[in-house]
Scaffold this active site. Sequence first.
Site, PDB file in Angstrom:
ATOM      1  N   ASP A  95       0.775  -1.249  -0.191  1.00 58.23           N
ATOM      2  CA  ASP A  95       0.084   0.074  -0.073  1.00 58.23           C
ATOM      3  C   ASP A  95       0.957   1.137   0.001  1.00 58.23           C
ATOM      4  OD1 ASP A  95      -2.807   1.158   0.750  1.00 58.23           O
ATOM      5  OD2 ASP A  95      -1.457   2.152   1.970  1.00 58.23           O
ATOM      6  N   TYR A 113       3.749   9.451  -0.434  1.00 52.90           N
ATOM      7  CA  TYR A 113       4.483   9.034   0.407  1.00 52.90           C
ATOM      8  C   TYR A 113       6.033   9.034  -0.371  1.00 52.90           C
ATOM      9  CZ  TYR A 113       0.537   6.515   2.522  1.00 52.90           C
ATOM     10  OH  TYR A 113      -0.700   6.153   3.038  1.00 52.90           O
TER      11      TYR A 113
END
Length: 275
Positions: A47, A52
């Site tokens: 995930d 990120y």
Amino acid sequence: MSSLRVFTLNNGIKIPVAGLGVYKMPDSESSQKAIEYAISIGYRHIDTARIYNNERVVGNAVNSGIIPREQVFVTSKVWNSDQGYDQTIRAFQTSLHKLNLDYLDLYLIHWPVISKRKDTWRALETLYNDGKCRAIGVSNYMSHHLEELLGYCKITPAVNQIELHPYIFGNRIDTINKCRQNNILPIAYSPLTKGEKLKEPLLIKMAAKYKKNAAQLLIRWCIQHGFAVIPKSTVTSRIAENIQVFDFEITSEDMEILDHLNAGLATGWDPSEVD
Ligand code: NDP
């Protein structure tokens, strides 16, 4: 391996019950090694998200040849500043490019940005209909966000990824019920409370009864509630122990105790307070 256990989404696609979260993993060789290690011991869901900044290493790990790409379920998410119809289509292509993949398994709206979320969902429907992702869903949608979305969507989201652990559970029951009524799978993020509660004596003591640790107890609690779960670790021993959660069963009495630990603990932004 055990993490191959799956839930079936509302469009028939299968998603592993337990996966690896990669929030705060830097774009580095050591992160790539950690993800490759996870895949090598049986993780089949990674995930990530555009925000990120590690889609490149996730892609490298998925493409490293440990197992065929089709056997790893890859999730990414459109970030808030990329929302809107055209921007989302572009953001998706950028994510795919960074991941060096031909398709995603799951693409999510990361947060319900008030002025953009309707057009963003339309973009996800286009991506899905064009075969660019196998399933689409949302994240951080509370029951009123879902209610609104269900009023205009042509495709019902397959999942809703929200913060879930015993210390927030009580505040999320409405949202979980709304998911269940509409065949939307809840995915538990920050299932380990970002580490904040792992030293709680109650958790340690209860976990010891099952010869497990507090992290494994929290992950198992998610699974017994029927939530998919994506704990994050970069430490190989923890990556391994976090999927050793299929060989014990928390009793209904202990589930009841855990269910009532609610302290309204949101370890990140609380979507019920953000619009
Ligand atoms: P988690 O609840 O998974 O906790 C991660 C923390 O716990 C890290 O500090 C990790 O440290 C530590 N940890 C992991 N396993 C163990 C263990 N067995 N024993 C002791 N400590 C442990 O937090 P996250 O917020 O990372 O949530 C998981 C994933 O959910 C994210 O990585 C991301 O993919 C997703 N997410 C999605 C959000 C959204 O808005 N949609 C928001 C937040 C997360 P170490 O790495 O050093 O082991």
